[in-house]
Design an enzyme around this catalytic site. Structure first.
Site, PDB file in Angstrom:
ATOM      1  N   HIS A 144       0.841  -1.152   0.013  1.00 26.08           N
ATOM      2  CA  HIS A 144       0.063   0.148  -0.005  1.00 26.08           C
ATOM      3  C   HIS A 144       0.889   1.257  -0.051  1.00 26.08           C
ATOM      4  O   HIS A 144       1.851   1.405   0.704  1.00 26.08           O
ATOM      5  CB  HIS A 144      -0.875  -0.104   1.321  1.00 26.08           C
ATOM      6  CG  HIS A 144      -2.124   1.159   1.128  1.00 26.08           C
ATOM      7  ND1 HIS A 144      -1.495   2.465   1.542  1.00 26.08           N
ATOM      8  CD2 HIS A 144      -3.273   1.087   0.589  1.00 26.08           C
ATOM      9  CE1 HIS A 144      -2.574   3.291   1.477  1.00 26.08           C
ATOM     10  NE2 HIS A 144      -3.682   2.536   0.809  1.00 26.08           N
ATOM     11  N   GLU A 184      -4.018   1.591  -7.356  1.00 26.59           N
ATOM     12  CA  GLU A 184      -4.240   2.938  -6.377  1.00 26.59           C
ATOM     13  C   GLU A 184      -3.353   4.027  -6.628  1.00 26.59           C
ATOM     14  O   GLU A 184      -2.330   4.064  -6.174  1.00 26.59           O
ATOM     15  CB  GLU A 184      -4.322   2.436  -5.054  1.00 26.59           C
ATOM     16  CG  GLU A 184      -5.253   1.283  -4.430  1.00 26.59           C
ATOM     17  CD  GLU A 184      -5.536   1.366  -3.066  1.00 26.59           C
ATOM     18  OE1 GLU A 184      -6.878   1.506  -2.860  1.00 26.59           O
ATOM     19  OE2 GLU A 184      -4.751   1.002  -2.078  1.00 26.59           O
TER      20      GLU A 184
HETATM   21  P1  PGA Z   1      -9.815   5.790   0.303  1.00 27.23           P
HETATM   22  O1  PGA Z   1      -8.511   4.928   0.529  1.00 27.23           O
HETATM   23  O2  PGA Z   1     -10.744   4.906  -0.295  1.00 27.23           O
HETATM   24  O3  PGA Z   1     -10.292   6.398   1.633  1.00 27.23           O
HETATM   25  O4  PGA Z   1      -9.466   6.911  -0.597  1.00 27.23           O
HETATM   26  C1  PGA Z   1      -8.321   3.849  -0.364  1.00 27.23           C
HETATM   27  C2  PGA Z   1      -7.049   3.129   0.116  1.00 27.23           C
HETATM   28  O5  PGA Z   1      -6.057   3.802   0.652  1.00 27.23           O
HETATM   29  O6  PGA Z   1      -6.967   2.081  -0.319  1.00 27.23           O
END
Ligand code: PGA
Length: 258
Positions: free
Chosen positions: A96, A168
């Site tokens: 992440h 992401e």
């Molecule tokens: P968010 O987080 O949906 O609050 O933007 C996504 C993530 O960090 O996986």
């Protein structure tokens, strides 16, 4: 009807009791879903044992936010795949952007973690994403290809069936995140699919690619409608069980209609 993945990383937000209560409510919601939806939650380490018991034989999959690659050793503060296996973990979130940014996680260590997870039959949920500067310099595809290549080095076509990828974009995550346009996401997912097929000619086509970053009740359908978006990885919108319920029921309906 295609199969989709939807899940949430709780980050550092819920205590054990809060997590158990949420999971109990989620079990009720899951019993109302009737589509091919793979649902997962990723609590903090401290809550894993109790949540595993709470999940019981419901279809909710359980994940963890990180792990070390060694089974044991002098690694103060770390948790091993062997320890997580004892709890009964289905998947492990790796890479992440917050881990990359604050804890110096890099693609080479992530590669070791992926092999360790596979050894224990824990699915690696590999997160990749470009920064805003990289995007503005037109480097998104190169950066994402580099992350896939580094993290997945040595993984065979057969092993790749156990992978899940979450795209992401760093600039779209969290409180200050800018919402990504669905077209941009669609184009990147198409590129990721092509890259995965090049790396894994047999199974690359089947690896789920999830989108995450400021997914909410207003925008989730626009992402799901993109080819090669095989699910959603949700933060804030899923931390409240009522909004997550609305999201899940909406996704359930979408899957049934498509
Ligand atoms: P968010 O987080 O949906 O609050 O933007 C996504 C993530 O960090 O996986």
């Amino acid at each position: 009807m295609a199969s989709y993945w939807v899940g949430t990383n709780w980050k550092m937000t819920k205590t054990i009791s809060e997590g158990v209560q949420y999971t109990e409510q989620l079990k009720q919601i899951v019993s109302e879903l009737n589509s091919d939806l793979n649902l997962f939650i990723i609590p903090s380490y401290t809550a894993l044992v109790d949540i595993r018991k709470t999940i019981d034989n419901s279809a909710i999959k359980l994940g963890t936010q990180n792990m070390h690659w060694e089974d044991e050793g002098a690694f103060t503060g770390e948790i091993s795949p062997k320890m997580l296996d004892e709890i009964g973990i289905d998947l492990v979130e790796l890479g992440h952007s917050e881990r990359r940014q604050y804890y110096n996680e890099n693609d080479f260590d992530l590669n070791k973690k992926i092999f360790a997870a596979l050894k224990y039959k824990i699915k690696p949920l590999l997160c990749i994403g470009e920064s805003l500067t990289e995007k503005e310099y037109g480097l998104s595809e190169e950066i994402l290809a580099l992350q896939l290549k580094g993290c997945l080095k040595g993984i065979t076509d057969i092993q790749s069936v156990n992978l899940i990828i979450a795209y992401e974009p760093i600039w779209a995550i969290g409180e200050n995140g800018q919402e990504a346009s669905a077209t941009y996401v669609g184009n990147i997912h198409k590129f990721l699919r092509k890259t995965l097929i090049k790396m894994f000619p047999e199974e690359g086509v089947n690896i789920p690619i999830l989108f995450g970053g400021s997914v909410n009740l207003e925008n989730y359908l626009s992402y799901l409608e993109q080819d090669d978006v095989n699910g959603l990885f949700v933060g804030r919108c899923a931390w409240n069980i009522e909004t997550f319920k609305r999201l899940l029921l909406g996704i359930n309906q979408y899957i049934k209609n498509n």
